[in-house]
Design a protein around this motif. Structure first.
Motif, PDB file in Angstrom:
ATOM      1  N   TYR A 191     -36.768 -99.393   0.648  1.00  0.00           N
ATOM      2  CA  TYR A 191     -35.450-100.024   0.432  1.00  0.00           C
ATOM      3  C   TYR A 191     -34.665 -99.257  -0.632  1.00  0.00           C
ATOM      4  O   TYR A 191     -33.478 -98.983  -0.473  1.00  0.00           O
ATOM      5  N   GLU A 192     -35.330 -98.926  -1.748  1.00  0.00           N
ATOM      6  CA  GLU A 192     -34.637 -98.241  -2.850  1.00  0.00           C
ATOM      7  C   GLU A 192     -34.232 -96.826  -2.446  1.00  0.00           C
ATOM      8  O   GLU A 192     -33.191 -96.328  -2.866  1.00  0.00           O
ATOM      9  N   ALA A 193     -35.064 -96.183  -1.627  1.00  0.00           N
ATOM     10  CA  ALA A 193     -34.736 -94.830  -1.164  1.00  0.00           C
ATOM     11  C   ALA A 193     -33.431 -94.866  -0.363  1.00  0.00           C
ATOM     12  O   ALA A 193     -32.558 -94.020  -0.547  1.00  0.00           O
ATOM     13  N   LYS A 198     -33.455 -93.357  -5.134  1.00  0.00           N
ATOM     14  CA  LYS A 198     -34.254 -93.262  -6.350  1.00  0.00           C
ATOM     15  C   LYS A 198     -35.173 -94.478  -6.436  1.00  0.00           C
ATOM     16  O   LYS A 198     -34.763 -95.575  -6.036  1.00  0.00           O
ATOM     17  N   TYR A 199     -36.395 -94.283  -6.931  1.00  0.00           N
ATOM     18  CA  TYR A 199     -37.283 -95.448  -7.112  1.00  0.00           C
ATOM     19  C   TYR A 199     -38.083 -95.293  -8.398  1.00  0.00           C
ATOM     20  O   TYR A 199     -38.648 -94.232  -8.657  1.00  0.00           O
ATOM     21  N   PRO A 247     -48.449 -93.066  -4.527  1.00  0.00           N
ATOM     22  CA  PRO A 247     -46.982 -93.023  -4.583  1.00  0.00           C
ATOM     23  C   PRO A 247     -46.391 -91.638  -4.320  1.00  0.00           C
ATOM     24  O   PRO A 247     -45.326 -91.515  -3.702  1.00  0.00           O
ATOM     25  N   GLU A 248     -47.097 -90.573  -4.732  1.00  0.00           N
ATOM     26  CA  GLU A 248     -46.583 -89.218  -4.468  1.00  0.00           C
ATOM     27  C   GLU A 248     -46.554 -88.929  -2.968  1.00  0.00           C
ATOM     28  O   GLU A 248     -45.609 -88.328  -2.465  1.00  0.00           O
ATOM     29  N   ASP A 249     -47.611 -89.368  -2.262  1.00  0.00           N
ATOM     30  CA  ASP A 249     -47.643 -89.162  -0.801  1.00  0.00           C
ATOM     31  C   ASP A 249     -46.443 -89.850  -0.151  1.00  0.00           C
ATOM     32  O   ASP A 249     -45.794 -89.301   0.733  1.00  0.00           O
ATOM     33  N   LEU A 250     -46.168 -91.079  -0.595  1.00  0.00           N
ATOM     34  CA  LEU A 250     -45.054 -91.836  -0.013  1.00  0.00           C
ATOM     35  C   LEU A 250     -43.726 -91.155  -0.327  1.00  0.00           C
ATOM     36  O   LEU A 250     -42.868 -91.007   0.544  1.00  0.00           O
ATOM     37  N   ALA A 251     -43.566 -90.726  -1.590  1.00  0.00           N
ATOM     38  CA  ALA A 251     -42.316 -90.060  -1.985  1.00  0.00           C
ATOM     39  C   ALA A 251     -42.117 -88.794  -1.149  1.00  0.00           C
ATOM     40  O   ALA A 251     -41.003 -88.523  -0.680  1.00  0.00           O
ATOM     41  N   ASN A 252     -43.187 -88.034  -0.911  1.00  0.00           N
ATOM     42  CA  ASN A 252     -43.055 -86.780  -0.156  1.00  0.00           C
ATOM     43  C   ASN A 252     -42.651 -87.020   1.294  1.00  0.00           C
ATOM     44  O   ASN A 252     -41.836 -86.287   1.843  1.00  0.00           O
ATOM     45  N   VAL A 253     -43.195 -88.057   1.903  1.00  0.00           N
ATOM     46  CA  VAL A 253     -42.836 -88.312   3.305  1.00  0.00           C
ATOM     47  C   VAL A 253     -41.400 -88.860   3.379  1.00  0.00           C
ATOM     48  O   VAL A 253     -40.647 -88.555   4.317  1.00  0.00           O
ATOM     49  N   GLN A 262     -35.619 -89.294  -5.275  1.00  0.00           N
ATOM     50  CA  GLN A 262     -36.410 -89.020  -6.492  1.00  0.00           C
ATOM     51  C   GLN A 262     -37.275 -90.213  -6.826  1.00  0.00           C
ATOM     52  O   GLN A 262     -36.800 -91.355  -6.775  1.00  0.00           O
ATOM     53  N   ILE A 263     -38.509 -89.951  -7.221  1.00  0.00           N
ATOM     54  CA  ILE A 263     -39.367 -91.040  -7.716  1.00  0.00           C
ATOM     55  C   ILE A 263     -39.619 -90.787  -9.205  1.00  0.00           C
ATOM     56  O   ILE A 263     -39.813 -89.646  -9.622  1.00  0.00           O
ATOM     57  N   GLN A 264     -39.521 -91.860  -9.988  1.00  0.00           N
ATOM     58  CA  GLN A 264     -39.862 -91.765 -11.410  1.00  0.00           C
ATOM     59  C   GLN A 264     -40.864 -92.856 -11.721  1.00  0.00           C
ATOM     60  O   GLN A 264     -40.901 -93.864 -11.017  1.00  0.00           O
ATOM     61  N   TYR A 265     -41.623 -92.663 -12.775  1.00  0.00           N
ATOM     62  CA  TYR A 265     -42.731 -93.582 -13.047  1.00  0.00           C
ATOM     63  C   TYR A 265     -42.502 -94.380 -14.329  1.00  0.00           C
ATOM     64  O   TYR A 265     -42.252 -93.804 -15.383  1.00  0.00           O
ATOM     65  N   ARG A 266     -42.541 -95.700 -14.184  1.00  0.00           N
ATOM     66  CA  ARG A 266     -42.518 -96.621 -15.338  1.00  0.00           C
ATOM     67  C   ARG A 266     -43.695 -97.558 -15.119  1.00  0.00           C
ATOM     68  O   ARG A 266     -43.554 -98.618 -14.492  1.00  0.00           O
TER      69      ARG A 266
END
Ligand code: AKB
Length: 318
Positions: A191-193, A198-199, A247-253, A262-266
């Motif tokens: 949804y955020e993508a 950005k997520y 999460p990296e796998d999901l961001a890459n696909v 873009q994915i950022q981590y909090r």
């Protein structure tokens, strides 16, 4: 023809399982129940009743009224929400289940009860986690899930109740949003993508967990209830999975569809602790052998379908 009761029919799994059950068995043969009032759009055509499964009388009345023979019990508080309200979660997850099992014993109903990857804990083998292994979960949700597995086995062995269940991984869907789970990030990210490209992810980049697309979760629930009981050695709590991802796998696909994503981590320490206590990947060979489990979707095919459906739902072009 079966007469089916869906408890928790407006939740993430319930709302989509309900539609599939009504297509297969006929709308009038599948009774939707939840603690909330009906939303016509959500549950389609067919009977709906307000039922709180912690109140055995309301459950019993509906089972008698519709002469129910099969119950899909989906009402539960998920992992992160349960950590916030352990007593409330225990009451719903355990006493609600006990009532469903007791009513099933009395009225000779078959019951589907979902367990979860949360039924494992930090000292369970983390990779390719076996069907039968150490289960010492450290969350109240996980404790309720492993207790539920044992309770379902007990009702089967002691009273002959036809109890069956799977250990669901994180479920990703494009219809009803999940709430209160640790794996919810895997739905939110899509949804955020689309909305913001950005997520901010609350789990770290390498947090490896099993996941599954909703159509496979619905198929697993129905197929297990249709399976030949003489072939089932385990009955409750079959490991099932469709993919083991982070999460990296999901961001890459996702970047294949939205290159600027873009994915950022909090990192949320509580959710991270919960996720780290769960397996990285499950061995689902018992489900494959005993009732022919096989997922239809992997990460790539799920993502394609998610974006097609969400683009229509959110009115955007990708
Ligand atoms: C959760 O995150 O709590 C659930 C689950 C894995 O059971 N999705």
């Amino acid at each position: 023809m079966k007469k089916i009761l869906v408890v928790g029919a407006l939740g993430q799994i319930g709302s989509e399982l309900l539609i599939a059950l009504r297509e297969k068995y006929g709308a009038d043969n599948v009774i939707a129940t939840d603690i909330r009032f009906r939303n016509k759009e959500d549950e389609g055509d067919g009977p709906f009743e307000i039922v709180d499964c912690t109140d055995i009388r309301s459950l019993s009345e509906v089972v008698k009224k519709y002469q129910i023979d099969t119950i899909f019990h989906l009402a539960a508080i998920l992992s992160a929400a349960a950590e916030e309200k352990p007593q409330f979660a225990w009451n719903l997850n355990m006493n609600g289940l006990y009532n469903v099992l007791e009513i099933s014993r009395e009225h000779k109903c078959s019951v589907f009860v979902p367990s979860s990857i949360a039924a494992f804990g930090p000292n369970t083998p983390q990779d390719f986690t076996p069907q039968d292994t150490i289960q010492r979960p450290t969350t109240i949700y996980g404790i309720s899930k492993v207790s539920g597995e044992l309770l379902c086995d007990y009702f089967h062995k002691r009273f002959g109740v036809d109890t069956r269940g799977v250990r669901f991984p994180g479920i990703i869907s494009n219809k009803t949003l999940p709430g209160g789970g640790t794996t919810d990030y895997a739905v939110e990210i899509y949804y955020e993508a689309i909305k913001h490209k950005k997520y901010f992810c609350y789990l770290g980049p390498n947090t490896q967990l099993d996941m599954m697309y909703m159509p496979d979760a619905v198929k697993a629930s129905i197929d297990l209830m249709e399976a030949d009981p003489s072939k089932l050695k385990h009955r409750n709590a079959f490991n099932i999975t469709a993919m083991s991802i982070n999460p990296e796998d999901l961001a890459n696909v996702i970047k294949k569809y939205i290159p600027t994503f873009q994915i950022q981590y909090r990192v949320d320490p509580m959710k991270q602790r919960i996720a780290d206590s769960w397996p990285n990947s499950l061995d689902d060979s018992a489900a494959k052998e005993e009732w022919g489990w096989k997922p239809d979707y992997d990460l790539e095919t799920m993502t394609k379908d998610m974006f097609e459906k969400l683009a229509v739902k959110l009115g955007v072009e990708l």
